[in-house]
Design an enzyme around this catalytic site. Structure first.
Site, PDB file in Angstrom:
ATOM      1  N   TYR A  25       0.839  -1.204   0.000  1.00 45.10           N
ATOM      2  CA  TYR A  25       0.000   0.000   0.000  1.00 45.10           C
ATOM      3  C   TYR A  25       0.875   1.256   0.000  1.00 45.10           C
ATOM      4  O   TYR A  25       0.709   2.156  -0.827  1.00 45.10           O
ATOM      5  CB  TYR A  25      -0.933   0.002   1.212  1.00 45.10           C
ATOM      6  CG  TYR A  25      -1.531   1.358   1.482  1.00 45.10           C
ATOM      7  CD1 TYR A  25      -2.545   1.855   0.665  1.00 45.10           C
ATOM      8  CD2 TYR A  25      -1.058   2.169   2.512  1.00 45.10           C
ATOM      9  CE1 TYR A  25      -3.076   3.126   0.886  1.00 45.10           C
ATOM     10  CE2 TYR A  25      -1.583   3.429   2.740  1.00 45.10           C
ATOM     11  CZ  TYR A  25      -2.585   3.901   1.923  1.00 45.10           C
ATOM     12  OH  TYR A  25      -3.096   5.154   2.128  1.00 45.10           O
ATOM     13  N   ARG A  46       3.379  -5.668  15.459  1.00 45.05           N
ATOM     14  CA  ARG A  46       3.295  -6.167  14.089  1.00 45.05           C
ATOM     15  C   ARG A  46       4.594  -5.849  13.353  1.00 45.05           C
ATOM     16  O   ARG A  46       5.270  -4.866  13.684  1.00 45.05           O
ATOM     17  CB  ARG A  46       2.105  -5.531  13.375  1.00 45.05           C
ATOM     18  CG  ARG A  46       0.769  -5.982  13.925  1.00 45.05           C
ATOM     19  CD  ARG A  46      -0.360  -5.089  13.498  1.00 45.05           C
ATOM     20  NE  ARG A  46      -0.168  -3.707  13.956  1.00 45.05           N
ATOM     21  CZ  ARG A  46      -1.116  -2.784  13.934  1.00 45.05           C
ATOM     22  NH1 ARG A  46      -2.319  -3.079  13.483  1.00 45.05           N
ATOM     23  NH2 ARG A  46      -0.866  -1.556  14.361  1.00 45.05           N
TER      24      ARG A  46
END
EC number: 5.1.3.2
Length: 349
Positions: free
Chosen positions: A158, A303
């Site tokens: 992205y 993450r």
């Protein structure tokens, strides 16, 4: 000025259309509901944009068009005369982009290239692009300025598509000096319009923090997972620059105001943020305060690619666009909660 807004039915799109209309611009809205909930009336009009019409008392023309569909996009350009473009349409889920990179590169780049080609063919020279703080990758300095390093260490497709599109638009601007290109690097949009009529209505489980927190608060989701509490921050949780979506939307209006006033500006880049970072725990506590609800949390592992702090220096936008974020943390959360409680099922209610 008549503006084509792509991705107009979504969270940022609907708020931007509202601010454009309130500032005297006219619009044509297109969207294919790739991210936004496909809630339409019997005539195929987006509910979010019908509510914008209700709030502004103005016509909000809408067409269901996929910007990747070149023939459909050409029809839009051949039937209308645009003075400028605000290009918001893109797939935008960071995690999904890692799992489905080809879908993201294909969709986001093809859509943008189609749009640029139509602008060249139909002589539309003013292009405002929805970019992202992800182009900076892990920040090399704080606060992040427009001169901070970009394109290095971007951790997801992205962000790569946003970076690539910036480079393409910079090159197109150089090759076409009569063009005005404004790249707006968003930080973390939150909140909703004060009316509670429009807000963020993500498909499925929210990818962004605050819609997730508000859905936990209202009971749609059971618990918030905080990914990491050992960062070098005020309370160990990640710090980000959260900006009210209405302030963000006004940044797009200010970009076109500058083009109207100055004329040929070339290519300009602006950070749209508050310049203040808040931690995940601070955001959760603020929503607890305005909602009066308990928000259960659990701690997960960070993450991949998560960094401790990201916040910007927005002074260039203040100086050149005459724009600044005006909304504080509590008001952002109050407006989000107002939207969530008035629309517990989003636009589907």
């Amino acid at each position: 000025m008549h503006i084509l807004v792509t991705g107009a039915a979504g969270f940022i799109g609907s708020h931007t259309v509202l601010e454009l209309l309130n500032s005297g611009y006219t619009v044509l809205c297109i969207d294919n509901f790739a991210n936004a909930i496909s809630v339409t009336d019997e005539h195929g009009n987006a509910i979010s944009l019908k509510r914008v019409a209700q709030l502004t008392g103005k016509d909000v023309p809408f067409q269901n068009v996929d910007v990747c569909d070149e023939a459909a996009l050409e029809k839009v350009f051949s039937e209308n005369k645009f003075d400028g473009i605000i290009h918001l349409a893109a797939l935008k889920a960071v995690g999904e982009s890692v799992a489905k990179p080809l879908q993201y590169y294909s969709n986001n780049l093809v859509a943008s290239l189609n749009l640029i080609q139509m602008c060249l063919k139909y002589n539309v020279k003013n292009f405002v692009f929805s970019s992202s703080a992800t182009v900076y990758g892990p920040p090399s300095e704080l606060p992040i300025t427009e001169k901070s390093q970009t394109g290095q260490g971007i951790t997801n497709p992205y962000g790569q598509t946003k970076y690539m599109m910036e480079q393409i638009l910079i090159d197109v601007g150089k090759a076409n000096p009569e063009w005005n290109v404004v790249l707006l690097r968003y930080f973390n949009p939150v909140g909703a319009h004060k009316s509670g009529l429009i807000g963020e209505d993500p498909k499925g489980v929210p990818n962004n923090l605050m819609p997730y927190v508000s859905q936990v608060a209202i009971g749609k989701l059971p618990v918030l997972t905080i990914y990491g509490d050992q960062f070098d921050t005020v309370d160990g949780t990640g710090v980000r620059d959260y900006i009210h979506v209405v302030d963000l939307a006004k940044g797009h209006v200010k970009a076109f105001d500058r083009i109207k006033t100055v004329g040929n500006i070339g290519t300009e880049i602006y950070n749209l943020g508050t310049g203040v970072g808040y931690s995940v725990r601070q955001m959760v506590d603020a929503l607890k305060k305005v909602s009066g609800r308990d928000i259960p949390v659990k701690i997960g592992v960070p993450r991949p690619g998560d960094v401790a702090s990201v916040y910007c220096d927005p002074s260039l936008a203040q100086e050149k666009l005459g724009w600044r974020a005006e909304t504080g943390l509590e008001e952002m959360c109050a407006d989000l909660w107002n939207w969530q409680t008035k629309n517990p099922q989003g636009f589907s209610a």
